[in-house]
Scaffold this active site. Structure first.
Site, PDB file in Angstrom:
ATOM      1  CG  HIS A   5      -1.893   0.989   1.415  1.00 20.00           C
ATOM      2  ND1 HIS A   5      -1.617   2.300   1.706  1.00 20.00           N
ATOM      3  CD2 HIS A   5      -3.244   0.908   1.308  1.00 20.00           C
ATOM      4  CE1 HIS A   5      -2.747   2.980   1.778  1.00 20.00           C
ATOM      5  NE2 HIS A   5      -3.758   2.162   1.538  1.00 20.00           N
ATOM      6  CG  ASP A  22       0.608  -2.126   6.027  1.00 19.20           C
ATOM      7  OD1 ASP A  22      -0.273  -2.184   6.908  1.00 19.20           O
ATOM      8  OD2 ASP A  22       0.416  -1.607   4.913  1.00 19.20           O
ATOM      9  CE  LYS A  60      -7.103  -0.288   5.751  1.00 17.62           C
ATOM     10  NZ  LYS A  60      -7.682   0.905   5.265  1.00 17.62           N
ATOM     11  CD  GLN A 120      -6.569  -4.540   4.256  1.00 17.58           C
ATOM     12  OE1 GLN A 120      -7.510  -5.282   4.526  1.00 17.58           O
ATOM     13  NE2 GLN A 120      -6.751  -3.289   3.869  1.00 17.58           N
ATOM     14  CB  CYS A 124      -3.702   3.293  -1.530  1.00 16.46           C
ATOM     15  SG  CYS A 124      -4.831   4.654  -1.268  1.00 16.46           S
TER      16      CYS A 124
END
Lengths: 159, 424
Positions: free
Chosen positions: B133, B210, B236, B213, B379
């Site tokens: 991302h 990251d 999220k 998700q 993104c």
């Protein structure tokens, strides 16, 4: 007609396929301007080249990739503004902007006729996220005309 | 398996586009919030709001307690060794920037010898991946530009999986930082974190994960993963916007130079200089998004209550329905692992390219049927460039997504090309 069908009118679908003025060509004119516009949210791109003869938008060519609304809108504006004066093309732009801001309703005056096929984009006004799709070509047109005017003025100074 | 949780999420009851029921499949962009989160935030605002860690009055005490309890909940969700390893940030982007800017400041000499292990410069390299991302790419591009370090990346294979065979060559003795995603927001593929960590450790590089998700959808145990830092956002994971978290190993956080300066983060301030608190406070200058932190803590508790193993199982089932379904639609191409809809390393999402129809147009036709998905490049432009497309249409699930939701998406997708008159 549903809102969706109102937005994707047949005339728009036709322009998205036929793409009037698509393909950049070299122009043998004194005042030529080009503009590259990108819609950052979706990556749509238009490169539009304008040739001026005096105050007349003599030639418009473009290439681009993007959604059917963005591509059809460039096609429709190309057909519309070619042969018109710069001032008239400004008026057409103002009318188109007004249509986009009219929440899916016709403007209800002579501007609707003036816009020709571009008037078919009326349904886009109901979808705020799509208005910039319909406007990307117009942004390129106005910028390209400004560039062409600047290049023309420069040419005159050299004469 | 999870029960039907739609009743916990008030927004899902609304209708859209002339009374159509809502099929919300844009959770990869942002999730909806349960009553548990909304109520926790409202009750905090109505009954306990005050200045956190400032003042000696009762409300200040209660607010501080709620703020720190929320930190402990988030720490528990990712199995941090201590709540002090969780730093509140504005979002995950800010969390990654906090690390990158801290390293940049250390490279400029801040923090002295204590922070020397973060220093990098010409001749050093930072490694990212083609799946990132933009939030886990641009901060590292900028850090490379600032310090003279080189940016390198691990590529994707045709199935959207990271090329683990490149780890041994791309990551080498010059590598100081390896920043990579735990799960792609486009393909849904979950990264083999252990392979990255093992190689990074061999060369002594820091690892930054990251986890945007992964934390909302999978059991995440930062201690087992073995990374040094992990970033994730509140919105999220069923929490509010405006808050996110950086997890980092305490001994690293305590010596990483801060990059946002102000009140609350400091020990002693004179007119000439300042000394900072240990983590997490050293990174929390200025008044924090306290209510949002309370909401994120409540979201962590809600997820813990469901059980992350069950959450993951639920979403694996949805992944299967989505991926099997779209594979059967003519003219629709899946980005990511194809031909293996049951793959167990893929999140509950499907990003597709509809031949002959732009993603914006796809999204519009789905929206007309009440189906809300993400369209565009999500993104992640380098990933889309890898697959030679400008964008895609993504359906992404969460705990409240039902099998019917996934089936409606597949069915609607099948009608798109006909609407636009694309020849079969």
């Amino acid at each position: 007609m549903s809102s969706l069908e109102q937005m994707y009118q047949q005339v728009i679908m036709d322009h998205a396929r036929a793409r009037h003025g698509a393909g950049l060509v070299d122009l043998d004119l004194a005042a030529v301007g080009e503009s590259h516009q990108v819609n950052t949210t979706c990556g749509d791109e238009v490169t539009l080249r304008v040739g001026l003869e005096g105050d007349t938008v003599a030639s418009v060519h473009w290439e681009g990739q993007g959604c059917s609304i963005s591509q059809a809108s460039v096609s429709a504006l190309t057909e519309l503004v070619e042969g018109h004066s710069i001032r008239e093309s400004d008026e057409l732009y103002e009318a188109f902007r007004a249509l986009m801001g009219n929440r899916g309703e016709d403007l209800g005056d002579d501007r609707d006729d003036m816009l020709g096929d571009a008037g078919a984009f009326v349904g886009v006004g109901k979808y705020p996220a799509r208005i910039k799709c319909a406007l990307i070509g117009w942004m390129a047109l106005r910028d390209a005309i400004a560039q062409a005017q600047a290049s023309g003025a420069e040419g005159e100074q050299h004469d | 398996m999870l029960p039907d949780l739609r009743g916990d999420f008030p927004l899902l009851a609304r209708t859209v586009r002339n009374g159509k029921p809502l099929t919300y499949l844009d959770s990869g962009a942002t999730s909806q919030r349960p009553y548990a989160v909304l109520d926790a935030m409202e009750s905090f605002e109505r009954e306990h709001f005050g200045a956190v860690a400032r003042g000696a009055h009762l409300l200040a005490e209660e607010a501080t307690e709620a703020f720190e309890a929320a930190r402990a909940s988030v720490a528990r969700l990712v199995n941090a060794a201590s709540p002090d390893e969780v730093v509140w940030t504005e979002n995950a982007t800010a969390a990654i920037n906090l690390v990158a800017n801290g390293i940049g400041n250390a490279s400029a000499g801040q923090g002295g010898s204590e922070s020397a292990r973060f220093r990098l410069g010409e001749g050093d390299s930072i490694v990212v991946t083609q799946a990132e991302h933009h939030a886990n790419l641009i901060p590292w591009q900028q850090l490379a530009a600032r310090t003279g370090a080189t940016l390198r990346w691990i590529e994707l294979d045709d199935d959207g999986r990271l090329r683990l065979d490149q780890l041994a060559t791309v990551i080498d003795g010059t590598t100081k930082v390896v920043a990579f995603t735990h799960a792609s927001n486009v393909t849904g593929v979950v990264t083999d974190v252990s392979a990255f960590v093992a190689r990074a450790r061999e060369v002594g590089a820091l690892t930054v994960l990251d986890a945007c998700q992964s934390v909302p959808h999978l059991p995440v145990d930062v201690q087992t993963l073995g990374v040094d830092f992990a970033a994730f956002s509140g919105h999220k994971m069923l929490g509010p916007t405006g808050v996110g978290a950086l997890w980092g190993r305490k001994e690293l956080l305590d010596v990483l130079p801060p990059s946002v300066f102000g009140g609350g983060a400091i020990q002693i301030v004179t007119l000439e200089k300042t000394t900072w608190h240990p983590a997490p406070t050293r990174f929390e200058a200025g008044t924090q998004p306290v209510t949002q932190a309370v909401g994120m803590g409540a979201a962590a508790e809600y997820l813990l209550g469901l059980g992350m193993a069950d959450v993951a199982a639920h979403e694996r089932r949805l992944a299967q329905i989505l991926r099997e379904g779209v594979s059967g639609v003519p003219g629709v191409r899946l980005i990511g692992p194809v031909g293996d809809p049951g793959a167990d390393d893929v999140l509950g999402l499907a990003s597709v390219v509809v031949d002959g129809v732009h993603p914006h147009d796809v999204g519009q036709v789905l929206d007309d049927q009440g189906i809300e998905v993400r369209v565009g490049h999500h993104c992640a432009q380098p990933l889309h460039q890898r697959f030679s497309v400008a964008g895609s249409t993504r359906a992404s699930a969460h705990v409240y997504t039902t099998e019917d939701d996934a089936a409606r998406f597949v069915e609607a997708l099948a009608s798109v090309r006909e609407f636009f008159g694309v020849p079969a």
